[in-house]
Motif scaffolding. Structure first.
Motif, PDB file in Angstrom:
ATOM      1  N   ALA A 164       0.820  -1.213   0.000  1.00 55.18           N
ATOM      2  CA  ALA A 164       0.000   0.000   0.000  1.00 55.18           C
ATOM      3  C   ALA A 164       0.852   1.260   0.000  1.00 55.18           C
ATOM      4  CB  ALA A 164      -0.934  -0.001   1.223  1.00 55.18           C
ATOM      5  N   HIS A 165       2.104   1.157   0.475  1.00 52.33           N
ATOM      6  CA  HIS A 165       2.987   2.320   0.528  1.00 52.33           C
ATOM      7  C   HIS A 165       3.828   2.452  -0.736  1.00 52.33           C
ATOM      8  CE1 HIS A 165       2.233   3.434   4.721  1.00 52.33           C
ATOM      9  NE2 HIS A 165       2.136   2.135   4.949  1.00 52.33           N
ATOM     10  N   GLY A 166       3.657   1.532  -1.688  1.00 56.16           N
ATOM     11  CA  GLY A 166       4.444   1.610  -2.908  1.00 56.16           C
ATOM     12  C   GLY A 166       4.052   2.820  -3.734  1.00 56.16           C
ATOM     13  N   VAL A 167       5.055   3.527  -4.251  1.00 55.66           N
ATOM     14  CA  VAL A 167       4.791   4.707  -5.074  1.00 55.66           C
ATOM     15  C   VAL A 167       4.970   4.357  -6.541  1.00 55.66           C
ATOM     16  CG1 VAL A 167       5.516   7.061  -5.591  1.00 55.66           C
ATOM     17  CG2 VAL A 167       5.526   6.243  -3.223  1.00 55.66           C
ATOM     18  N   ASN A 168       6.091   3.743  -6.842  1.00 57.55           N
ATOM     19  CA  ASN A 168       6.330   3.293  -8.208  1.00 57.55           C
ATOM     20  C   ASN A 168       5.952   1.826  -8.320  1.00 57.55           C
ATOM     21  OD1 ASN A 168       7.530   5.786  -9.010  1.00 57.55           O
ATOM     22  ND2 ASN A 168       9.377   5.178  -7.871  1.00 57.55           N
ATOM     23  N   PHE A 169       5.209   1.509  -9.354  1.00 60.24           N
ATOM     24  CA  PHE A 169       4.744   0.135  -9.513  1.00 60.24           C
ATOM     25  C   PHE A 169       5.829  -0.684 -10.203  1.00 60.24           C
ATOM     26  CE2 PHE A 169       0.771   2.536  -9.200  1.00 60.24           C
ATOM     27  CZ  PHE A 169       0.213   1.887  -8.120  1.00 60.24           C
ATOM     28  N   THR A 170       6.799  -1.105  -9.380  1.00 59.51           N
ATOM     29  CA  THR A 170       7.906  -1.936  -9.854  1.00 59.51           C
ATOM     30  C   THR A 170       7.934  -3.185  -8.990  1.00 59.51           C
ATOM     31  OG1 THR A 170       9.461  -0.896  -8.346  1.00 59.51           O
ATOM     32  CG2 THR A 170       9.197   0.138 -10.506  1.00 59.51           C
ATOM     33  N   GLY A 171       9.055  -3.948  -9.094  1.00 66.74           N
ATOM     34  CA  GLY A 171       9.169  -5.123  -8.235  1.00 66.74           C
ATOM     35  C   GLY A 171       9.105  -4.763  -6.774  1.00 66.74           C
ATOM     36  N   GLY A 172       9.603  -3.549  -6.396  1.00 64.60           N
ATOM     37  CA  GLY A 172       9.570  -3.131  -5.009  1.00 64.60           C
ATOM     38  C   GLY A 172       8.178  -2.860  -4.490  1.00 64.60           C
ATOM     39  N   THR A 173       7.204  -2.725  -5.411  1.00 60.75           N
ATOM     40  CA  THR A 173       5.825  -2.513  -4.986  1.00 60.75           C
ATOM     41  C   THR A 173       5.235  -3.773  -4.387  1.00 60.75           C
ATOM     42  OG1 THR A 173       5.622  -0.967  -6.830  1.00 60.75           O
ATOM     43  CG2 THR A 173       3.582  -1.670  -5.771  1.00 60.75           C
ATOM     44  N   ILE A 174       5.809  -4.918  -4.724  1.00 60.71           N
ATOM     45  CA  ILE A 174       5.296  -6.203  -4.263  1.00 60.71           C
ATOM     46  C   ILE A 174       6.040  -6.586  -2.983  1.00 60.71           C
ATOM     47  CG2 ILE A 174       4.883  -8.597  -4.894  1.00 60.71           C
ATOM     48  CD1 ILE A 174       5.360  -7.695  -7.833  1.00 60.71           C
ATOM     49  N   SER A 175       5.313  -6.772  -1.907  1.00 63.26           N
ATOM     50  CA  SER A 175       5.951  -7.108  -0.640  1.00 63.26           C
ATOM     51  C   SER A 175       5.194  -8.241   0.034  1.00 63.26           C
ATOM     52  CB  SER A 175       6.009  -5.886   0.275  1.00 63.26           C
ATOM     53  OG  SER A 175       4.706  -5.499   0.670  1.00 63.26           O
ATOM     54  N   LEU A 176       5.792  -8.802   1.058  1.00 58.86           N
ATOM     55  CA  LEU A 176       5.190  -9.909   1.796  1.00 58.86           C
ATOM     56  C   LEU A 176       4.163  -9.402   2.788  1.00 58.86           C
ATOM     57  CD1 LEU A 176       8.431 -11.962   2.514  1.00 58.86           C
ATOM     58  CD2 LEU A 176       6.611 -12.570   0.908  1.00 58.86           C
ATOM     59  N   HIS A 177       3.034 -10.126   2.861  1.00 55.98           N
ATOM     60  CA  HIS A 177       1.966  -9.805   3.800  1.00 55.98           C
ATOM     61  C   HIS A 177       1.535 -11.088   4.502  1.00 55.98           C
ATOM     62  CE1 HIS A 177       1.920  -6.376   1.094  1.00 55.98           C
ATOM     63  NE2 HIS A 177       1.061  -5.736   1.879  1.00 55.98           N
ATOM     64  N   GLY A 178       0.970 -10.935   5.685  1.00 56.87           N
ATOM     65  CA  GLY A 178       0.379 -12.057   6.385  1.00 56.87           C
ATOM     66  C   GLY A 178      -0.990 -12.397   5.834  1.00 56.87           C
ATOM     67  N   GLY A 179      -1.568 -13.489   6.344  1.00 55.92           N
ATOM     68  CA  GLY A 179      -2.888 -13.888   5.887  1.00 55.92           C
ATOM     69  C   GLY A 179      -3.959 -12.865   6.191  1.00 55.92           C
ATOM     70  N   ASP A 180      -3.726 -11.965   7.152  1.00 51.05           N
ATOM     71  CA  ASP A 180      -4.684 -10.910   7.477  1.00 51.05           C
ATOM     72  C   ASP A 180      -4.459  -9.655   6.658  1.00 51.05           C
ATOM     73  OD1 ASP A 180      -2.262 -10.224   8.551  1.00 51.05           O
ATOM     74  OD2 ASP A 180      -2.978  -9.986  10.619  1.00 51.05           O
ATOM     75  N   GLY A 181      -3.505  -9.704   5.701  1.00 47.01           N
ATOM     76  CA  GLY A 181      -3.250  -8.554   4.843  1.00 47.01           C
ATOM     77  C   GLY A 181      -2.283  -7.546   5.414  1.00 47.01           C
ATOM     78  N   VAL A 182      -1.782  -7.759   6.624  1.00 47.45           N
ATOM     79  CA  VAL A 182      -0.848  -6.815   7.243  1.00 47.45           C
ATOM     80  C   VAL A 182       0.554  -7.070   6.706  1.00 47.45           C
ATOM     81  CG1 VAL A 182       0.172  -6.040   9.414  1.00 47.45           C
ATOM     82  CG2 VAL A 182      -2.251  -6.663   9.320  1.00 47.45           C
ATOM     83  N   PRO A 183       1.261  -6.024   6.226  1.00 45.71           N
ATOM     84  CA  PRO A 183       2.618  -6.219   5.698  1.00 45.71           C
ATOM     85  C   PRO A 183       3.557  -6.802   6.751  1.00 45.71           C
ATOM     86  CG  PRO A 183       1.790  -4.031   5.126  1.00 45.71           C
ATOM     87  CD  PRO A 183       0.823  -4.609   6.112  1.00 45.71           C
TER      88      PRO A 183
END
Length: 572
Positions: free
Chosen positions: A235-254
């Motif tokens: 949700a904090h990603g500004v540029n939609f690159t590989g860095g925009t994709i991050s790990l989250h838990g099953g509850d959606g929390v990064p």
């Protein structure tokens, strides 16, 4: 998998010169603050890291010597078939001799085939990387590792935060977990929340191997993750690159919302998962954010207890827990010296593992005073507290550690610290014969011994040297600690009923303690259940009675010995 065989540093920050041959497994750098431990990690990172841009400033030059370039060379051995390929790097392959530590210009029989990467920075502050080869230089040729090889060999760095490793940013450990890559284009076209959900559904297939590795590693290490780990758009990603994709838990929390210790533990676990392809990790302040039991878990994950190390780890630590858990063969003391920095491998010190386990905090000091017993430790601690109140520097500020020698093992422990390269001294009694051969060897090797007058234990020296007023206070403190009846029994016992407590108290009150009475009080105070035989008891006595009295007893053995000790403390 590649391992570092040799590190050479010239003119970089606090290090004017350093040559070090690290070991294949865990290399834990210890020593006092400002000794250059983190600088060594930075040097490795800067030389091997996959960076297209690296910024330097004048402060990066040792003592601002801009006329001398920064030079950092890292020699890698145990190369894979690609790096050993004559077609790829044939002109730059060299040979490392394990016995002599010499790097030959060419590979040879019995030598480890190696390549050396060198980073050079001149006064223009522009970094230059190249492979070292006298043969290539003679032909006027030069080159660096290919970018793909640099990315593959770059060590994972864990500093105060490792959360960048929990997204698919450049340099992230997740990019080494698998060859899978995700495209966010279709999900970005939707509204923010819908995009995260839509992309998450696709990422289950696109990043399944990496997600499974994270889930397994987190479970094994006890890192708390709600449900199944997912790859969602950050949700904090500004540029939609590989860095925009991050790990989250099953509850959606990064997962970057995990505690610092959990992040560092998880990233270290992932580094082990990819050790075959990316075999190195750098961890500054190993204990940062971790409780003692998780420090132990992290060390275990790095292979601390394994005969064949799964990866090569370079870590710094000021934690006694880490020192105690590691083998002496995994510990390296960093020290500045007159001819450059040294990294001393404790594996050369002999049978010192027991001393390391018993006194790990002492290994983090500059100097070590081994006291014959708890009373001597308490004495020095109490005087130190008094001196601090007088605005003298503390022993901790001077980098001095106090160690209980345990009586008969005093010189054995002192010699162990001496063998590990520590500046070491002994404070001992003179009432009984000591191990002459051990003391002689300790002195010959540069150790120093402080002792009381011949025939005197510490308690004897106190009652013989202190003023009458202070001696009376000692007797009163003993009564407070042990009760009047106990002290009276001790006095009658050692004097064979020649003295009575009431008579001695009266004499002390009126200032008429003769030498014989003082001698008797010294012997009575050091019976098997002595009056001041604990660290806390003697510390309080030294703070309240002994230290304030020292100015009145110039010339006594007590005063001259303490003055000599604190002079030794100050010359560190």
């Amino acid at each position: 998998m590649a391992r570092i065989r040799k590190i050479e540093i010239r003119n970089f920050r606090s290090i004017g010169r350093l040559d070090w041959f690290p070991l294949p497994g865990i290399n834990c750098l210890i020593g006092p603050g400002d000794s250059g431990k983190s600088t060594i990690l930075d040097a490795i990172d800067f030389c091997l890291g996959a960076r297209r841009n690296l910024t330097f400033c004048d402060d990066d030059f040792h003592r601002l010597k801009l006329e001398q370039p920064i030079q950092i060379s890292v020699t890698l051995g145990e190369l894979d078939s690609h790096l050993r390929s004559m077609d790829a790097y044939g002109l730059y392959l060299r040979g490392f001799n394990f016995q002599s530590g010499v790097i030959e210009d060419e590979p040879g029989l019995g030598l480890d085939t190696v390549v050396t990467i060198e980073l050079t920075v001149g006064d223009d502050l522009e970094p230059q990387w190249q492979l070292v080869s006298p043969r290539a230089a003679g032909l006027g040729q030069s080159r660096n590792l290919s970018w793909a090889d640099r990315v593959r060999l770059a060590p994972t760095r864990l500093g105060q935060s490792g959360e960048h490793n929990l997204s698919w940013k450049r340099g992230s450990i997740l990019n080494k977990v698998s060859e899978e890559r995700a495209s966010a284009a279709s999900a970005i076209a939707q509204a923010a929340r819908d995009a995260r959900i839509a992309f998450g559904n696709k990422a289950k297939d696109q990043l399944g191997e990496a997600l499974a590795a994270v889930q397994t590693t987190a479970g094994r290490l006890g890192v708390p993750i709600a449900g199944q780990v997912q790859a969602l758009l950050d949700a904090h990603g500004v540029n939609f690159t590989g860095g925009t994709i991050s790990l989250h838990g099953g509850d959606g929390v990064p997962l970057r919302g995990l505690g610092l210790g959990s992040i560092r533990l998880l990233v270290a676990g992932l580094q082990r998962h990819v050790a075959g392809d990316a075999p190195m990790i750098l961890i500054d302040e190993l204990e940062h954010g971790l409780e003692p039991h998780r420090i132990i878990r992290l060390l275990t994950e790095l292979g601390a207890k394994e005969a064949t190390p799964p990866l090569q780890a370079f870590v710094t630590s000021h934690s006694p827990v880490a020192v105690r858990e590691l083998s002496v063969k995994q510990l390296h003391v960093v020290r500045p010296g007159p001819f450059g920095h040294m990294v001393s491998w404790m594996g050369l010190a002999g049978d010192v593992q027991g001393t390391v386990r018993k006194f790990p905090d002492a290994l983090l000091a500059r100097s070590v005073l081994v006291c014959e017993g708890a009373s001597e430790v308490g004495l020095i601690r109490g005087i130190d507290l008094y001196r601090q109140a007088m605005n003298w520097p503390s022993l901790t500020a001077l980098g001095v550690a106090l160690v209980d020698g345990g009586g008969d093992t005093t010189f054995t422990r002192a010699i162990a610290f001496q063998q590990m390269g520590y500046r070491t001294a002994v404070l001992r009694d003179s009432d009984i014969a000591v191990h002459g051969d051990l003391e002689a060897g300790f002195l010959q090797a540069g150790g120093q011994v402080f002792k009381w007058a011949d025939g005197h234990a510490l308690e004897d020296e106190l009652f013989m040297s202190l003023s009458i007023g202070a001696a009376r206070q000692l007797l009163e403190r003993a009564i407070d600690l042990k009760e009047e009846s106990v002290v009276g029994d001790h006095i009658r016992s050692v004097s064979q009923n020649g003295y009575q407590l009431d008579v001695v108290k009266t004499a002390a009150t009126f200032g008429s303690l003769d030498a014989a009475t003082r001698n008797m009080l010294g012997r009575a105070s050091r019976t098997r259940r002595g009056w001041f035989k604990s660290v806390s008891a003697m510390e309080a006595v030294a703070l309240d009675i002994i230290a304030p009295d020292l100015h009145q007893i110039a010339g006594t053995k007590l005063r001259t010995t303490i003055d000599a000790l604190f002079q030794w403390f100050g010359h560190v």
